[in-house]
Design a protein around this motif. Structure first.
Motif, PDB file in Angstrom:
ATOM      1  N   GLU A 320       0.830  -1.206   0.000  1.00  7.73           N
ATOM      2  CA  GLU A 320       0.000   0.000   0.000  1.00  7.73           C
ATOM      3  C   GLU A 320       0.864   1.255   0.000  1.00  7.73           C
ATOM      4  O   GLU A 320       0.505   2.266  -0.626  1.00  7.73           O
ATOM      5  N   LEU A 321       1.994   1.213   0.677  1.00  6.72           N
ATOM      6  CA  LEU A 321       2.934   2.340   0.644  1.00  6.72           C
ATOM      7  C   LEU A 321       3.514   2.490  -0.751  1.00  6.72           C
ATOM      8  O   LEU A 321       3.632   3.610  -1.268  1.00  6.72           O
ATOM      9  N   ASN A 322       3.862   1.381  -1.374  1.00  4.73           N
ATOM     10  CA  ASN A 322       4.394   1.423  -2.732  1.00  4.73           C
ATOM     11  C   ASN A 322       3.378   2.040  -3.691  1.00  4.73           C
ATOM     12  O   ASN A 322       3.712   2.891  -4.531  1.00  4.73           O
ATOM     13  N   GLU A 323       2.120   1.639  -3.549  1.00  2.00           N
ATOM     14  CA  GLU A 323       1.061   2.181  -4.406  1.00  2.00           C
ATOM     15  C   GLU A 323       0.866   3.675  -4.161  1.00  2.00           C
ATOM     16  O   GLU A 323       0.661   4.450  -5.102  1.00  2.00           O
ATOM     17  N   MET A 324       0.956   4.094  -2.900  1.00  2.00           N
ATOM     18  CA  MET A 324       0.829   5.512  -2.577  1.00  2.00           C
ATOM     19  C   MET A 324       1.937   6.326  -3.237  1.00  2.00           C
ATOM     20  O   MET A 324       1.679   7.381  -3.841  1.00  2.00           O
ATOM     21  N   LEU A 325       3.158   5.853  -3.144  1.00  2.00           N
ATOM     22  CA  LEU A 325       4.278   6.568  -3.740  1.00  2.00           C
ATOM     23  C   LEU A 325       4.130   6.658  -5.258  1.00  2.00           C
ATOM     24  O   LEU A 325       4.409   7.698  -5.864  1.00  2.00           O
ATOM     25  N   GLU A 326       3.678   5.590  -5.860  1.00  5.69           N
ATOM     26  CA  GLU A 326       3.486   5.592  -7.311  1.00  5.69           C
ATOM     27  C   GLU A 326       2.405   6.591  -7.710  1.00  5.69           C
ATOM     28  O   GLU A 326       2.550   7.323  -8.697  1.00  5.69           O
ATOM     29  N   ASP A 327       1.327   6.661  -6.950  1.00  7.46           N
ATOM     30  CA  ASP A 327       0.256   7.616  -7.242  1.00  7.46           C
ATOM     31  C   ASP A 327       0.726   9.056  -7.064  1.00  7.46           C
ATOM     32  O   ASP A 327       0.349   9.946  -7.831  1.00  7.46           O
ATOM     33  N   ILE A 328       1.556   9.295  -6.044  1.00  3.66           N
ATOM     34  CA  ILE A 328       2.090  10.641  -5.828  1.00  3.66           C
ATOM     35  C   ILE A 328       2.953  11.064  -7.011  1.00  3.66           C
ATOM     36  O   ILE A 328       2.824  12.183  -7.522  1.00  3.66           O
TER      37      ILE A 328
END
Length: 534
Positions: A320-328
């Motif tokens: 979920e952190l990885n997905e957040m960073l990618e979205d940012i």
């Protein structure tokens, strides 16, 4: 006197290495110790924690007896049961005495520690260890401070949690029985985050054994002033003629003061870049925006850097952190700062994220670049945009200068041919990603690209492209009408002032039926803006 150098491996000391002056930080920590505080120094990896504790140990030596222990390299067998763990603690303390690092310990305590450490048949338990700590503190001529580095090595152990509970109990009873003046734990995880280290079936064992800990608010990141002070030491020795303040500001802009990254940039500029033909014999030229950009390029591409190896492992562990960073990074999505959201709390703890105006953002430009490389590499083999960019690679570089207008014009053509029938939602979610995937192979190996966090949102993202010492400012935006477009032109014009540029670029994803796709020149005051419309 031997030559000092910039150190990125292990603890630093001012006699051997160029260092930021951390005396004010040591003052703040010493004040906590004087107030009998127990606390945790939890910061991201390679943030200077061990160096800080080492210098603190030397500073405290006159007034305190300091046991500076480390759990690094301790084997699993030392956590198997109560006796093994207590024997390990006594053994580490005895080594400090035996090596002469700690003096002033009463003979009876020395003998007991020696016996426990050397004889596995010697009985020891937490209760006996507690009594021994009391005797140690009562018979010593000075207050005793306990510091333990690398506590993450033990943080999933029930024996360690019991040990913390014992220290907590002694702290609460300190007016009746003497105990440590202060206990300092250092590691990546805060004690309150230990549950993240446990498997789900073990979470019932987590019982906040360290709720006595004081808040640790000492800022360990480096400011521009800190970096300038370190560079001044170097300049005194080497007389390069660099503009110390300008170089410090540029290094800070890339690193946001992350200690390892600051030191690594300096190390590369000092030791590696002068060997390259383009910098050889040019004196202060290497200590410049061009030299810093080149050092950053090395860091972003170099394999085997433990900081980034650890980052990738944590992103695998916390998808979920990885997905957040990618979205940012790709979409410009904004996330509210809330430490109670696990992906936010974990990202902050690992140092991947930082809070800015109530929102979270990637903590520094180098992390952004490294993460963008990861996400692009994961898609390059299946991305048509990347493959087209790879084919166009040699068309838009002339005499070492990037033809940004040509790149934008080509992207407009490719976008119209391949993705022209896509809708606005597609542009919002994929448009910026497609441009980055197209751009990456064109500048790969020579240029860097990063995003300006202050301007990133769902409608707008500013890219800064560094290419052989030149910077290109490109605003990516979703068209929301003529008034919005005019505001965007004014915004990029102001942003160009910040970077001392007269020419900027704008890529607009426009779904107005009356739009005119292609390249348009816009004059905004004394600035020329090349706008590409798809």
């Amino acid at each position: 006197m031997s030559r000092r150098y910039f150190n990125v491996a292990g603890s630093c000391n001012p006699e051997e290495h160029y260092m930021v002056d951390i005396s004010t930080r040591l003052d703040e920590i010493e004040a906590l110790i004087q107030e009998h505080k127990y606390f945790v120094i939890n910061r991201a990896r390679q943030y200077g924690k061990t160096t800080l504790l080492s210098l603190l140990t030397s500073r405290l030596a006159k007034q305190y007896i300091v046991f500076f222990l480390s759990f690094e390299g301790i084997g699993e067998s030392d956590y198997r049961d109560e006796a093994a763990f207590c024997r390990m603690i006594c053994g580490l303390m005895w080594e400090e005495i035996q090596d002469g690092e700690v003096t002033g310990i009463h003979a009876s305590v020395r003998e007991r520690l020696s016996q426990i450490a050397s004889d596995e048949e010697e009985p020891i338990s937490f209760r006996m260890l507690s009594s021994l700590i009391t005797e140690l503190c009562e018979t010593s001529g000075k207050p005793v401070v306990l510091m333990i580095d690398e506590v993450d090595q033990a943080s999933s152990s029930q024996q360690f949690l019991t040990f913390l509970g014992m220290l907590r109990n002694k702290y609460l009873r300190r007016t009746r029985r003497k105990t440590f003046q202060s206990v300092i734990l250092a590691g990546l995880y805060d004690i309150k985050n230990l549950k993240l280290r446990m498997r789900p079936e073990e979470e019932h064992r987590y019982n906040s054994p360290w709720n006595i800990a004081a808040r640790f608010e000492v800022n360990l990141s480096f400011s521009t002033k800190d970096i300038a002070g370190m560079l001044s030491q170097y300049e005194t020795d080497h007389q390069t003629g660099m503009d110390v303040d300008a170089v410090a500001e540029s290094i800070y802009d890339y690193t946001s003061g992350y200690p390892f990254l600051v030191s690594y940039i300096c190390k590369l500029i000092d030791e590696t870049l002068p060997q390259e033909a383009r910098f050889a014999g040019r004196g202060s030229a290497v200590w410049s925006e061009e030299g810093i950009s080149e050092a950053v390029k090395v860091i972003v591409r170099e394999p085997g850097i433990s900081l980034f190896d650890s980052m990738m492992k944590q992103l695998d562990r916390f998808p979920e952190l990885n997905e957040m960073l990618e979205d940012i990074l790709y979409q410009g999505r904004q996330f509210l700062y809330s430490p109670d959201v696990e992906s936010v709390g974990v990202g902050m703890m690992f140092g991947f994220l930082r809070e800015r105006d109530g929102m979270v953002t990637v903590s520094n430009r180098i992390f952004e670049m490294r993460l963008l490389n990861k996400y692009i590499a994961e898609e390059m083999s299946v991305s048509e945009a990347y493959q087209i960019g790879a084919r166009d690679k040699n068309r838009y570089i002339r005499n070492g200068v990037l033809d940004m207008e040509g790149i934008l014009a080509a992207f407009v053509r490719h976008y119209s041919d391949i993705f022209g029938k896509k809708d606005e939602k597609f542009a919002e979610e994929k448009g910026r990603k497609l441009f980055l995937l197209y751009l990456k192979p064109i500048i790969n190996g020579v240029g860097n690209v990063y995003m300006e966090a202050a301007t990133r949102d769902l409608d707008r993202t500013d890219l800064i492209i560094d290419y052989l010492g030149r910077q290109y400012i490109v605003e990516l935006k979703i068209w929301r009408g003529d008034a919005y477009n005019t505001r965007g032109e004014n915004q990029i014009s102001g942003y160009l002032d910040d970077y001392h540029q007269k020419k900027g670029y704008m890529l607009s994803f426009n779904f107005n039926k009356n739009k005119t796709p292609g390249i348009h020149l816009v004059q905004s005051g004394d600035k020329t803006i090349v706008e590409a419309v798809v």
